[in-house]
Motif scaffolding. Structure first.
Motif, PDB file in Angstrom:
ATOM      1  N   PRO A  39       0.791  -1.233   0.000  1.00 37.84           N
ATOM      2  CA  PRO A  39       0.000   0.000   0.000  1.00 37.84           C
ATOM      3  C   PRO A  39       0.820   1.277   0.000  1.00 37.84           C
ATOM      4  N   PHE A  40       2.155   1.175   0.248  1.00 44.15           N
ATOM      5  CA  PHE A  40       2.975   2.385   0.374  1.00 44.15           C
ATOM      6  C   PHE A  40       3.856   2.567  -0.869  1.00 44.15           C
ATOM      7  N   SER A  41       3.986   3.823  -1.255  1.00 45.66           N
ATOM      8  CA  SER A  41       4.743   4.131  -2.472  1.00 45.66           C
ATOM      9  C   SER A  41       6.216   4.441  -2.205  1.00 45.66           C
ATOM     10  N   ASN A  42       6.618   4.474  -0.940  1.00 43.25           N
ATOM     11  CA  ASN A  42       8.034   4.751  -0.614  1.00 43.25           C
ATOM     12  C   ASN A  42       8.928   3.659  -1.211  1.00 43.25           C
ATOM     13  N   THR A  43       9.915   4.053  -1.991  1.00 44.64           N
ATOM     14  CA  THR A  43      10.849   3.069  -2.567  1.00 44.64           C
ATOM     15  C   THR A  43      12.101   2.912  -1.712  1.00 44.64           C
ATOM     16  N   THR A  44      12.399   3.900  -0.894  1.00 40.56           N
ATOM     17  CA  THR A  44      13.535   3.808   0.039  1.00 40.56           C
ATOM     18  C   THR A  44      13.106   4.360   1.389  1.00 40.56           C
ATOM     19  N   LEU A  45      13.680   3.771   2.428  1.00 39.34           N
ATOM     20  CA  LEU A  45      13.404   4.222   3.792  1.00 39.34           C
ATOM     21  C   LEU A  45      14.684   4.152   4.613  1.00 39.34           C
ATOM     22  N   ASN A  46      14.951   5.178   5.392  1.00 40.01           N
ATOM     23  CA  ASN A  46      16.033   5.158   6.371  1.00 40.01           C
ATOM     24  C   ASN A  46      15.400   5.053   7.760  1.00 40.01           C
ATOM     25  N   VAL A  47      15.630   3.926   8.408  1.00 43.50           N
ATOM     26  CA  VAL A  47      14.969   3.646   9.690  1.00 43.50           C
ATOM     27  C   VAL A  47      16.017   3.636  10.806  1.00 43.50           C
ATOM     28  N   PRO A  48      16.026   4.638  11.697  1.00 41.55           N
ATOM     29  CA  PRO A  48      16.920   4.603  12.866  1.00 41.55           C
ATOM     30  C   PRO A  48      16.385   3.613  13.901  1.00 41.55           C
ATOM     31  N   ILE A  49      17.258   2.734  14.387  1.00 42.17           N
ATOM     32  CA  ILE A  49      16.916   1.779  15.440  1.00 42.17           C
ATOM     33  C   ILE A  49      17.775   2.121  16.655  1.00 42.17           C
ATOM     34  N   THR A  50      17.134   2.509  17.737  1.00 44.89           N
ATOM     35  CA  THR A  50      17.834   2.995  18.928  1.00 44.89           C
ATOM     36  C   THR A  50      17.826   1.937  20.020  1.00 44.89           C
ATOM     37  N   VAL A  51      18.997   1.694  20.622  1.00 45.18           N
ATOM     38  CA  VAL A  51      19.132   0.739  21.729  1.00 45.18           C
ATOM     39  C   VAL A  51      19.935   1.404  22.843  1.00 45.18           C
ATOM     40  N   PRO A  52      19.805   0.932  24.074  1.00 43.24           N
ATOM     41  CA  PRO A  52      20.600   1.524  25.165  1.00 43.24           C
ATOM     42  C   PRO A  52      22.063   1.111  25.055  1.00 43.24           C
ATOM     43  N   ASP A  53      22.936   1.914  25.643  1.00 44.41           N
ATOM     44  CA  ASP A  53      24.359   1.607  25.639  1.00 44.41           C
ATOM     45  C   ASP A  53      24.666   0.427  26.562  1.00 44.41           C
ATOM     46  N   THR A  54      23.945   0.353  27.683  1.00 43.71           N
ATOM     47  CA  THR A  54      24.107  -0.762  28.624  1.00 43.71           C
ATOM     48  C   THR A  54      22.728  -1.247  29.053  1.00 43.71           C
ATOM     49  N   ALA A  55      22.652  -2.488  29.484  1.00 39.67           N
ATOM     50  CA  ALA A  55      21.361  -3.060  29.883  1.00 39.67           C
ATOM     51  C   ALA A  55      21.595  -4.242  30.797  1.00 39.67           C
ATOM     52  N   ASN A  56      20.521  -4.734  31.388  1.00 41.13           N
ATOM     53  CA  ASN A  56      20.546  -5.940  32.214  1.00 41.13           C
ATOM     54  C   ASN A  56      19.529  -6.937  31.673  1.00 41.13           C
ATOM     55  N   GLY A  57      19.991  -8.054  31.157  1.00 45.24           N
ATOM     56  CA  GLY A  57      19.084  -9.113  30.704  1.00 45.24           C
ATOM     57  C   GLY A  57      18.434  -8.820  29.376  1.00 45.24           C
ATOM     58  N   SER A  58      17.342  -8.070  29.391  1.00 44.83           N
ATOM     59  CA  SER A  58      16.628  -7.723  28.158  1.00 44.83           C
ATOM     60  C   SER A  58      16.577  -6.203  28.017  1.00 44.83           C
ATOM     61  N   PHE A  59      16.396  -5.737  26.781  1.00 46.27           N
ATOM     62  CA  PHE A  59      16.347  -4.293  26.550  1.00 46.27           C
ATOM     63  C   PHE A  59      15.539  -4.007  25.283  1.00 46.27           C
ATOM     64  N   PRO A  60      14.996  -2.785  25.171  1.00 45.67           N
ATOM     65  CA  PRO A  60      14.162  -2.434  24.013  1.00 45.67           C
ATOM     66  C   PRO A  60      14.997  -1.994  22.820  1.00 45.67           C
ATOM     67  N   ALA A  61      14.456  -2.240  21.644  1.00 45.43           N
ATOM     68  CA  ALA A  61      14.995  -1.700  20.392  1.00 45.43           C
ATOM     69  C   ALA A  61      13.888  -0.860  19.773  1.00 45.43           C
ATOM     70  N   LYS A  62      14.104   0.451  19.695  1.00 46.57           N
ATOM     71  CA  LYS A  62      13.070   1.369  19.204  1.00 46.57           C
ATOM     72  C   LYS A  62      13.296   1.632  17.706  1.00 46.57           C
ATOM     73  N   TRP A  63      12.302   1.267  16.908  1.00 41.74           N
ATOM     74  CA  TRP A  63      12.333   1.473  15.465  1.00 41.74           C
ATOM     75  C   TRP A  63      11.585   2.774  15.151  1.00 41.74           C
TER      76      TRP A  63
END
Length: 408
Positions: A39-63
């Motif tokens: 459904p989308f006409s975008n042919t290219t996308l730049n997607v920043p994925i942000t993660v913490p520098d340090t974590a314990n066990g599990s951590f989020p990845a923000k798209w």
């Protein structure tokens, strides 16, 4: 006044500079995708994925999904559905499955919106994250038309690392059989981690067992028809064995908004609480997770498929402080009572234990003293015997005059 303004500005800059280091450090991996179809006409996308520098066990990845353009205007209000994959070394990524920006009727563009997935470390140390090289590793669609998908692929090999500390325990995958109040039974897979108390709990003191869980890709619990879309909660349980009168701990976690047909989001963590009544050593393992609005009325019940094979965690309960009622010993009271009644004096007022007699009935009744709780029955027997003898003597006295008269 200008001097005061300058001073205030300098102070403000100093405060901002001092506050900056307190912010959690993050790393960003920007992935360039080439997209086609859907459904989308975008042919290219730049997607920043942000993660913490340090974590314990599990951590989020923000798209951070950028603005999207629709090929045709939306005919109904809907949302963007986002699916994504990452390649993780030193951990696992169950996959991204989330709904993004809202699309109103007639819209041709969708504002930029963030969506989040979870990375689970398998051990302490470094976790390396990079985009998946699989075709269609980023998939975009509209929630009301999930079959029409824009497929995005990347050739980027850039990566970021996250330093993981704390517990090295990666948890384990628990297979659940989930039965909704309405809808078909589902098989669900959740990587579950339990965090035990740092110090041994004591009798009478409430303690907490931490619960964390992330879906294994392909094993998500989907919201069935009729499930409330807001106000839903997850109730997590731990099974405890080996300690008398201590069988479980339970906790509750609030959930984000739910979309029917989409995976039900799991809480970041849940604190399961319980209070031991006796000391001992036992084991703990994951148990059921239920979903609903109230704990006694689950709308979805999920039970472990193989509970006997799950990993166990050791638990030791130490001795707590003495119970407040322990000072009034039923045994001592009963002994004092029996001693009083063994030595029977003609005059009750002369008994040396008389001050305790006001305590004996109360304590006796509370501890089940039975016959010792009231007056001694032997007193009634003696009194009755005396009355019988008196009555007999009186009868003989009354009969004697009648015998003399008959003789005359």
């Amino acid at each position: 006044m200008p001097k005061l303004a300058v001073v205030a500005s300098v102070i403000g800059l100093v405060l901002l500079s001092a506050a900056a280091p307190a912010q959690a450090a993050e790393k960003t991996l920007t992935v360039a995708y080439t997209c086609s179809g859907g459904p989308f006409s975008n042919t290219t996308l730049n997607v920043p994925i942000t993660v913490p520098d340090t974590a314990n066990g599990s951590f989020p990845a923000k798209w951070n999904i950028p603005q999207l353009t629709l090929r045709t205007a939306a005919t109904a209000a809907t949302q963007v559905r986002v699916e994504g994959a990452l390649t993780v070394t030193g951990g696992t990524h169950p996959g991204l499955t989330a709904t993004g920006g809202s699309v109103p009727v007639g819209a041709t563009t969708v504002p930029a919106t963030p969506v989040t997935s979870t990375v689970q470390a398998t051990a302490g140390g470094q976790v390396t994250i990079k985009p998946s090289a699989e075709a269609g590793s980023l998939r975009l669609s509209l929630a009301d038309v999930p079959g029409d998908v824009t497929l995005c692929t990347t050739t980027s090999s850039e990566s970021v690392t996250v330093t993981v500390g704390g517990s090295d325990d990666p948890g384990e995958v628990v297979d659940y059989t989930c039965r909704p109040a309405s809808g078909a039974t589902q098989t669900v897979r959740i990587r579950t981690m339990l965090t035990m108390p740092a110090a041994n709990p004591k009798v009478g003191e409430q303690f907490t067992i931490g619960w964390k869980g992330v879906y294994v890709q392909g094993g998500e619990l989907e919201a069935p028809n009729g499930l409330p879309t807001s106000g839903l909660k997850m109730y997590a349980y731990a099974s405890i064995s080996g300690i008398s009168q201590l069988t479980s701990a339970t906790g509750v976690g609030d959930l984000a908004a739910v979309t029917v047909g989409e995976p039900i989001p799991l809480p970041g963590s849940v604190e399961m609480k319980t209070t031991p009544k006796q000391a001992g050593t036992g084991t703990v393992k994951p148990a059921s997770v239920n979903f609903g609005l109230r704990p006694a009325e689950p709308l979805i019940e999920c039970e472990p498929a193989n509970p006997n094979s799950l990993k166990t965690y050791p638990l030791t309960i130490g001795n707590g402080s003495a119970s407040p009622s322990a000072s009034a010993s039923p045994t001592v009271t009963a002994t004092a009572t029996k001693t009083t009644f063994v030595t029977v004096n003609p005059t009750v007022d002369d008994e040396p234990e008389q001050p305790r007699k006001s305590i004996t009935p109360r304590e006796g009744v509370a501890t089940g003293a039975g016959g010792d709780a009231g007056p001694d029955g032997r007193l009634f027997i003696l009194a009755g015997s005396a009355l019988i003898l008196a009555a007999g003597a009186g009868g003989l006295f009354l009969r004697r005059p009648r015998s003399s008269s008959s003789g005359l």
